[in-house]
Write a protein that holds these residues in place. Structure first.
Motif, PDB file in Angstrom:
ATOM      1  N   TYR A   1      -9.014   0.929   3.985  1.00 24.14           N
ATOM      2  CA  TYR A   1      -9.221   1.449   2.592  1.00 24.14           C
ATOM      3  C   TYR A   1     -10.825   1.982   1.867  1.00 24.14           C
ATOM      4  O   TYR A   1     -10.686   2.949   0.848  1.00 24.14           O
ATOM      5  CB  TYR A   1      -8.418  -0.125   2.010  1.00 24.14           C
TER       6      TYR A   1
ATOM      7  N   TYR B   1       0.829  -0.740  -0.455  1.00 22.73           N
ATOM      8  CA  TYR B   1       0.012  -0.434   0.352  1.00 22.73           C
ATOM      9  C   TYR B   1       0.974   1.189  -0.009  1.00 22.73           C
ATOM     10  O   TYR B   1       0.602   2.091  -0.851  1.00 22.73           O
ATOM     11  CB  TYR B   1      -1.170   0.068   1.333  1.00 22.73           C
TER      12      TYR B   1
ATOM     13  N   VAL C   1      -1.266  -0.729  -5.033  1.00 22.67           N
ATOM     14  CA  VAL C   1      -2.543  -1.192  -4.033  1.00 22.67           C
ATOM     15  C   VAL C   1      -3.364  -2.077  -4.422  1.00 22.67           C
ATOM     16  O   VAL C   1      -3.747  -3.056  -3.297  1.00 22.67           O
ATOM     17  CB  VAL C   1      -3.790   0.536  -4.469  1.00 22.67           C
TER      18      VAL C   1
ATOM     19  N   ASN D   1       2.309   2.423  -2.952  1.00 22.58           N
ATOM     20  CA  ASN D   1       1.761   2.406  -4.041  1.00 22.58           C
ATOM     21  C   ASN D   1       1.532   1.275  -4.848  1.00 22.58           C
ATOM     22  O   ASN D   1       0.951   1.766  -6.327  1.00 22.58           O
ATOM     23  CB  ASN D   1       2.122   3.630  -5.515  1.00 22.58           C
TER      24      ASN D   1
ATOM     25  N   ASN E   1     -11.740   5.805   0.638  1.00 21.89           N
ATOM     26  CA  ASN E   1     -12.438   5.525  -1.327  1.00 21.89           C
ATOM     27  C   ASN E   1     -13.463   5.766  -1.592  1.00 21.89           C
ATOM     28  O   ASN E   1     -14.308   5.715  -2.469  1.00 21.89           O
ATOM     29  CB  ASN E   1     -12.051   4.293  -2.041  1.00 21.89           C
TER      30      ASN E   1
END
Length: 169
Positions: A68, A38, A43, A41, A72
């Motif tokens: 997460y 994570y 993900v 980057n 989002n």
């Protein structure tokens, strides 16, 4: 991963964690490898690792997935993963606090301060001086029109140095 006694380096941590997974199914390795992915980057790899960790009943992996999805704005998924986390560890203070936030803000669920209070009471049971939970209890009681209790919780939180509680007061 955390840089305890060494320089924090997610890439070196990834190497060790990937190696450990070749030789075992230690559930924490999936959580921490997801964390490394994570923060470098990657993900999709992080989500995959956390899913595996959760399938091995490692509650922290479920929590990471909930955060997460919350961050989002995929609130239905956040609710799903916080629920799975609490099924594994009903005393997870952070998952309880996040469930309360979902109910206070109507994120993926109908606004319901009563349900939020139930989750926050569990957090306070675990840690009576948790300033964020105390502040959120104040918010819940404002929603219910109980300003006396709201002020009490905002004051307790503010006395612990929580700035949002000071603002709410």
């Amino acid at each position: 991963v955390y840089g305890l006694g060494v320089k924090q380096d997610f890439n070196i941590a990834k190497q060790y964690l990937e190696l450990s997974q070749k030789n075992s199914t230690f559930p924490e390795s999936y959580h921490y490898l997801g964390y490394c992915y994570y923060y470098t980057n990657e993900v999709e790899k992080a989500i995959e690792q956390w899913e595996i960790g959760l399938s091995l009943d490692y509650a922290d992996s479920g929590y990471e997935l909930g955060v997460y999805y919350r961050d989002n704005e995929m609130y239905d998924k956040a609710f799903e993963y916080f629920t799975k986390t609490l099924a594994l560890n009903e005393l997870d203070a952070y998952a309880n606090a996040n469930m309360a936030e979902l109910y206070l803000n109507g994120w993926g669920v109908e606004v319901n301060p009563y349900i939020a209070i139930n989750y926050l009471d569990k957090v306070i049971e675990i840690n009576p001086n948790e300033p964020i939970a105390l502040n959120l209890l104040g918010v819940a009681y404002v929603e219910l029109g109980n300003n006396k209790l709201a002020i009490e919780y905002f004051t307790r939180s503010a006395n612990l140095g929580y700035e949002y509680a000071k603002y709410n007061l």
